[in-house]
Design a protein around this motif. Structure first.
Motif, PDB file in Angstrom:
ATOM      1  N   ARG A  55       0.838  -1.196   0.000  1.00 57.58           N
ATOM      2  CA  ARG A  55       0.000   0.000   0.000  1.00 57.58           C
ATOM      3  C   ARG A  55       0.870   1.242   0.000  1.00 57.58           C
ATOM      4  O   ARG A  55       2.044   1.189   0.380  1.00 57.58           O
ATOM      5  N   PRO A  56       0.342   2.388  -0.421  1.00 59.78           N
ATOM      6  CA  PRO A  56       1.152   3.613  -0.413  1.00 59.78           C
ATOM      7  C   PRO A  56       1.439   4.073   1.009  1.00 59.78           C
ATOM      8  O   PRO A  56       0.572   3.990   1.884  1.00 59.78           O
ATOM      9  N   PRO A  57       2.663   4.512   1.282  1.00 65.30           N
ATOM     10  CA  PRO A  57       2.963   5.030   2.622  1.00 65.30           C
ATOM     11  C   PRO A  57       2.295   6.375   2.830  1.00 65.30           C
ATOM     12  O   PRO A  57       2.071   7.137   1.886  1.00 65.30           O
ATOM     13  N   GLY A  58       1.966   6.680   4.063  1.00 64.13           N
ATOM     14  CA  GLY A  58       1.309   7.947   4.340  1.00 64.13           C
ATOM     15  C   GLY A  58       1.058   8.116   5.813  1.00 64.13           C
ATOM     16  O   GLY A  58       1.133   7.153   6.595  1.00 64.13           O
ATOM     17  N   PRO A  59       0.737   9.337   6.256  1.00 61.20           N
ATOM     18  CA  PRO A  59       0.511   9.569   7.683  1.00 61.20           C
ATOM     19  C   PRO A  59      -0.736   8.900   8.219  1.00 61.20           C
ATOM     20  O   PRO A  59      -0.877   8.684   9.409  1.00 61.20           O
ATOM     21  N   GLU A  60      -1.662   8.546   7.290  1.00 60.77           N
ATOM     22  CA  GLU A  60      -2.901   7.942   7.768  1.00 60.77           C
ATOM     23  C   GLU A  60      -2.742   6.488   8.139  1.00 60.77           C
ATOM     24  O   GLU A  60      -3.658   5.857   8.619  1.00 60.77           O
ATOM     25  N   GLU A  61      -1.552   5.915   7.917  1.00 65.47           N
ATOM     26  CA  GLU A  61      -1.386   4.478   8.144  1.00 65.47           C
ATOM     27  C   GLU A  61      -1.467   4.129   9.618  1.00 65.47           C
ATOM     28  O   GLU A  61      -1.847   3.035   9.981  1.00 65.47           O
ATOM     29  N   SER A  62      -1.072   5.055  10.489  1.00 66.08           N
ATOM     30  CA  SER A  62      -1.047   4.729  11.908  1.00 66.08           C
ATOM     31  C   SER A  62      -2.425   4.739  12.521  1.00 66.08           C
ATOM     32  O   SER A  62      -2.726   3.938  13.401  1.00 66.08           O
ATOM     33  N   GLY A  63      -3.298   5.654  12.083  1.00 64.39           N
ATOM     34  CA  GLY A  63      -4.591   5.723  12.742  1.00 64.39           C
ATOM     35  C   GLY A  63      -5.772   5.718  11.817  1.00 64.39           C
ATOM     36  O   GLY A  63      -6.905   5.613  12.256  1.00 64.39           O
ATOM     37  N   GLY A  64      -5.544   5.888  10.533  1.00 67.67           N
ATOM     38  CA  GLY A  64      -6.651   5.984   9.594  1.00 67.67           C
ATOM     39  C   GLY A  64      -7.292   4.663   9.264  1.00 67.67           C
ATOM     40  O   GLY A  64      -8.440   4.605   8.861  1.00 67.67           O
ATOM     41  N   ARG A  65      -6.545   3.569   9.399  1.00 67.00           N
ATOM     42  CA  ARG A  65      -7.086   2.259   9.053  1.00 67.00           C
ATOM     43  C   ARG A  65      -7.218   1.419  10.303  1.00 67.00           C
ATOM     44  O   ARG A  65      -6.578   1.651  11.329  1.00 67.00           O
ATOM     45  N   GLY A  66      -8.027   0.394  10.180  1.00 64.71           N
ATOM     46  CA  GLY A  66      -8.169  -0.535  11.291  1.00 64.71           C
ATOM     47  C   GLY A  66      -6.904  -1.337  11.484  1.00 64.71           C
ATOM     48  O   GLY A  66      -6.087  -1.500  10.590  1.00 64.71           O
ATOM     49  N   ALA A  67      -6.778  -1.875  12.695  1.00 67.60           N
ATOM     50  CA  ALA A  67      -5.563  -2.629  13.014  1.00 67.60           C
ATOM     51  C   ALA A  67      -5.479  -3.913  12.221  1.00 67.60           C
ATOM     52  O   ALA A  67      -4.413  -4.476  12.038  1.00 67.60           O
ATOM     53  N   GLU A  68      -6.662  -4.365  11.718  1.00 63.82           N
ATOM     54  CA  GLU A  68      -6.634  -5.636  11.010  1.00 63.82           C
ATOM     55  C   GLU A  68      -6.156  -5.496   9.575  1.00 63.82           C
ATOM     56  O   GLU A  68      -5.830  -6.480   8.923  1.00 63.82           O
ATOM     57  N   GLU A  69      -6.127  -4.286   9.009  1.00 61.72           N
ATOM     58  CA  GLU A  69      -5.676  -4.102   7.642  1.00 61.72           C
ATOM     59  C   GLU A  69      -4.156  -4.164   7.580  1.00 61.72           C
ATOM     60  O   GLU A  69      -3.452  -3.669   8.450  1.00 61.72           O
ATOM     61  N   VAL A  70      -3.657  -4.777   6.516  1.00 58.18           N
ATOM     62  CA  VAL A  70      -2.219  -4.963   6.370  1.00 58.18           C
ATOM     63  C   VAL A  70      -1.669  -3.947   5.387  1.00 58.18           C
ATOM     64  O   VAL A  70      -2.363  -3.466   4.495  1.00 58.18           O
ATOM     65  N   ALA A  71      -0.390  -3.578   5.588  1.00 60.73           N
ATOM     66  CA  ALA A  71       0.257  -2.616   4.705  1.00 60.73           C
ATOM     67  C   ALA A  71       0.863  -3.272   3.481  1.00 60.73           C
ATOM     68  O   ALA A  71       1.245  -2.592   2.534  1.00 60.73           O
ATOM     69  N   GLY A  72       0.967  -4.564   3.490  1.00 64.07           N
ATOM     70  CA  GLY A  72       1.543  -5.279   2.359  1.00 64.07           C
ATOM     71  C   GLY A  72       1.451  -6.770   2.559  1.00 64.07           C
ATOM     72  O   GLY A  72       1.161  -7.260   3.658  1.00 64.07           O
ATOM     73  N   SER A  73       1.684  -7.506   1.488  1.00 64.51           N
ATOM     74  CA  SER A  73       1.614  -8.962   1.560  1.00 64.51           C
ATOM     75  C   SER A  73       2.500  -9.560   0.480  1.00 64.51           C
ATOM     76  O   SER A  73       2.678  -8.967  -0.585  1.00 64.51           O
ATOM     77  N   VAL A  74       3.064 -10.726   0.790  1.00 60.96           N
ATOM     78  CA  VAL A  74       3.894 -11.466  -0.165  1.00 60.96           C
ATOM     79  C   VAL A  74       3.243 -12.814  -0.409  1.00 60.96           C
ATOM     80  O   VAL A  74       2.965 -13.562   0.545  1.00 60.96           O
ATOM     81  N   VAL A  75       2.951 -13.127  -1.655  1.00 61.25           N
ATOM     82  CA  VAL A  75       2.334 -14.405  -2.016  1.00 61.25           C
ATOM     83  C   VAL A  75       3.197 -15.091  -3.057  1.00 61.25           C
ATOM     84  O   VAL A  75       3.999 -14.452  -3.756  1.00 61.25           O
ATOM     85  N   GLU A  76       3.047 -16.417  -3.146  1.00 62.84           N
ATOM     86  CA  GLU A  76       3.777 -17.210  -4.137  1.00 62.84           C
ATOM     87  C   GLU A  76       2.828 -17.630  -5.256  1.00 62.84           C
ATOM     88  O   GLU A  76       1.702 -18.057  -4.990  1.00 62.84           O
ATOM     89  N   VAL A  77       3.284 -17.522  -6.485  1.00 60.35           N
ATOM     90  CA  VAL A  77       2.506 -17.900  -7.665  1.00 60.35           C
ATOM     91  C   VAL A  77       3.213 -19.058  -8.343  1.00 60.35           C
ATOM     92  O   VAL A  77       4.411 -18.967  -8.655  1.00 60.35           O
TER      93      VAL A  77
END
Length: 726
Positions: A55-77
């Motif tokens: 996700r894009p970095p920004g000041p809203e990351e600390s309080g704008g989203r719920g704690a359950e949302e992730v900032a990134g993910s790595v998956v295997e294809v």
């Protein structure tokens, strides 16, 4: 890319003026809420890609989203799982596939050992190939059975304690295309015991793997599965067309036990009948008896299967004619007029037509050409033998029942029936992956001279490799790319005579050496395959790694195991720089502990011999200066004389040795050195004084008056020694 609440579209533009096929699309469930700021793609092991979504970095990351949302993910294809790719990877997960890979190693190694033994015997008996030995096909059959058990069995699940009386299909282990393909190769290429009843064995195979034939077209298994779900809500099954369609389909492919069981669902068997249905029930039961007594050209039947077994052709012909006569007699019976239920009358007569081999009814009852193929063996051509006749029949069935989806199994069977090992090999490669190709080549060449030559002929366009060796190297490369399977790759590399051993050496040298347990495992493989030079190089590499990372003791241990005299001498040179200091110096304990690790076996260590002797001298000198024992001073002097006489003692360390011994040389009241010993030390001191004039002389970190102090102490000791002599 699919997210939990939306997604992103990645545009694709092909080359201009080219009608290129659309690229394969693979959905990625990353779980990152949009918008996606950046995507990173990198190669992983084997056919895997690692895709990182951020996700894009920004000041809203600390309080704008719920704690359950992730900032990134790595998956295997997995790139191998796509349209037309290896189907086995869609059915078997990685853990199960690793179990199969490990379990197949002993069987493969045993077969190769037997093959090598028979090859030696064939060379002595002037035979052209191993396959000419009478017992070879039995070895291959044993190997095939072992691998088959490893892949699982359709009937391996235990039965339920309370069985459902209205169950049509038994609860079984989920079949896999890998197991189905392996059994096909075993049936047609290896097991000579099946030649007399090969069509019946193919019917059994279809009963186990009918559900795998196609994913788009219907099959008998699909019909019965759908009817099973519908059955729970049916009060009068004989009124449902799917009931009779399922009966016809099951009978057409020889599932006699299923047919008899479904006929027992008929409403005429119920006790609470409002009307008289005895005649109707008698006709149903008569058909059930005929189905259960159908002659089968085979030695025996599995438990629970119905039919009348005939081991010889004359017995089968006699039973077949008698049974067909009973079917014709029932079809012409007058009792059909008394049967008042139209759907029952039509459905039962359709079953009789199938048993009489009516091609129109058989074609209508089956859904796939392979099912129609099996029905011909049962009701029209039970004596079909030979690949040519079976292939001609298969082509006829394909024309009657064309299939628009190739499951891999049908393509494999076509290659087998057309006696084309190249097609079989290609189908195994495309649909079932490198494991299947590597292990199935032994089955292809078991009793087929053409396949044996094709697989083992060395080809210049492959760099002198044969097809068999090439596929083994590919499979070994797949195993080597994963940290959990690289240990079994040497088994396959060692069986490749041209390039296998060279690649095995590279594989072992490429293994990480950070963990000693990993190094020991690699060294054990070197021992098993008699790669002494590789083992020595690995120990040297491990020693260098640990030495550079500050684990001096571990590094010295591996240098000793490798008998690396050059590097042990270099270590000795580094230790030489630390000697010559006073006993109280803290550095003494550092290199003293390292010398302990070097061990007592110093014969092959060169300059380390001096360090061990110097260690003993230091210990004795410490005890003498502390006055612990009376003999310590004399023992220290003996160590000093031994060091000065020993040619392995470097000249630049003479002065530190003598300077450390000054207090002993001035010992009162009696001298510790006699005249000869003192003269020896004075001569050494004189040589040292002359050596100081050379430009390459190495100075020691000693006081400027060290030389004069030693000379004065030796002169004083010489005077007292002369006076003490008698």
């Amino acid at each position: 890319m699919l997210a939990d609440s939306g997604g992103a579209i990645v545009p694709f533009s092909g080359e201009p003026n080219h009608a290129a096929p659309p690229p394969p699309v693979r959905p990625i469930r990353h779980g990152v809420a949009p918008p996606i700021f950046r995507v990173f793609v990198s190669w992983s092991s084997g056919n895997l890609l690692q895709v990182a979504c951020l996700r894009p970095p920004g000041p809203e990351e600390s309080g704008g989203r719920g704690a359950e949302e992730v900032a990134g993910s790595v998956v295997e294809v997995n790139l191998a799982v796509a349209n037309g790719s290896a189907e086995v990877e869609q059915e078997i997960d990685e853990a199960e596939m690793r179990r199969i890979e490990y379990g197949s190693v002993p069987a493969f190694a045993l077969l190769q050992s037997r093959k090598n033994a028979l090859a030696d015997a064939a060379a002595m008996q002037h035979m052209h190939s191993v396959s000419e030995h009478a017992e070879w096909w039995q070895y291959v059959l044993q190997y095939s059975k072992t691998i088959g058990k490893l892949l699982g069995s359709p009937d391996s699940l235990p039965g339920l304690m309370i069985e459902d009386p209205r169950a049509i299909l038994k609860v079984r282990e989920r079949p896999t295309s890998l197991k189905a393909a392996w059994e096909l190769l075993e049936i047609f290429y290896v097991d000579k015991n099946l030649h007399s009843w090969l069509p019946e064995r193919l019917v059994d195979w279809l009963a186990d793997y009918d559900s795998l034939l196609t994913k788009t077209d219907g099959t008998v298994y699909c019909k019965l599965s759908n009817f099973q779900k519908k059955l729970i809500n049916l009060q009068v099954v004989e009124n449902d067309p799917d009931y009779w369609n399922g009966l016809s389909a099951a009978l057409s492919v020889g599932w006699l036990d299923v047919v008899v069981n479904m006929l027992r669902f008929h409403g005429s068997y119920q006790l609470d009948q409002m009307d008289n249905r005895e005649t109707e029930n008698g006709l149903v039961e008569a058909v059930a008896v005929l189905v259960s007594t159908m002659p089968r050209m085979r030695p025996d039947l599995p438990t629970g299967k119905l039919g009348q077994c005939c081991t010889s052709r004359p017995d089968f012909i006699k039973a077949w004619e008698k049974w067909r006569g009973q079917v014709s007699k029932l079809e012409c019976s007058a009792f059909w007029i008394q049967c008042g239920h139209q759907k029952t009358r039509d459905g039962l007569k359709n079953l009789l037509h199938i048993m009489m081999g009516n091609i129109k009814d058989l074609t209508a009852a089956t859904s796939h050409w392979l099912e129609l193929f099996a029905s011909h063996f049962l009701y029209i051509r039970p004596f079909t033998v030979g690949f040519e006749g079976m292939h001609h029949l298969a082509q006829k069935c394909i024309q009657l029942k064309p299939s628009f989806s190739n499951s891999g199994l049908t393509g494999l069977l076509n290659g087998i029936l057309s006696e084309n090992p190249e097609v079989v090999l290609v189908e195994c490669t495309k649909k079932f992956g490198p494991w299947m190709v590597t292990h199935s080549m032994e089955l292809l060449a078991a009793d087929n001279e053409y396949a044996d030559i094709m697989l083992h002929e060395e080809r210049p366009n492959f760099g002198g490799l044969s097809i068999e060796e090439l596929h083994r190297l590919v499979y070994a490369q797949v195993l080597s790319s994963h940290s959990l399977t690289w240990q079994i790759a040497p088994t396959y590399l060692s069986s490749c005579l041209n390039q296998g051993l060279g690649l095995l050496e590279i594989l072992l040298l490429k293994q990480p050496i950070q963990d000693n347990r990993q190094v020991l495992k690699t060294l054990e493989l070197c021992r098993l395959y008699e790669l002494k030079n590789v083992s020595t190089n690995i120990m040297k590499i491990a020693g260098i790694y640990h030495w550079k990372h500050g684990r001096k003791g571990t590094g010295v241990y591996w240098f000793q195991q490798a008998h690396d005299k050059v590097r042990l001498d270099r270590i000795a040179q580094q230790l030489f720089e630390r000697i010559g200091k006073s006993v109280a110096d803290d550095n003494f304990k550092q290199w003293e502990g390292l010398l302990e690790l070097l061990g007592s076996d110093i014969g092959s260590a060169g300059g380390l011999e001096f360090l061990h002797r110097y260690r003993d001298f230091k210990r004795s000198l410490q005890q003498a200066l502390e006055g612990r024992t009376g003999e310590a001073a004399r023992q220290t002097v003996e160590f000093l004389i031994q060091l000065m006489r020993n040619p392995s003692t470097p000249q630049r360390f003479w002065l530190p040795l003598l300077h450390d011994s000054v207090r002993l040389l001035n010992c009162k009241p009696c001298p510790l050195l006699n005249v000869a010993e003192t003269t020896l030390l004075l001569n050494k001191l004189q040589e040292l004084s002359m050596a100081k004039l050379r430009p390459d002389f190495c100075t020691n970190h000693l006081p400027s008056h060290a030389l004069s102090s030693v000379r004065l102490a030796l002169a004083s000791n010489l005077a007292r020694a002369i006076l003490e002599e008698p």
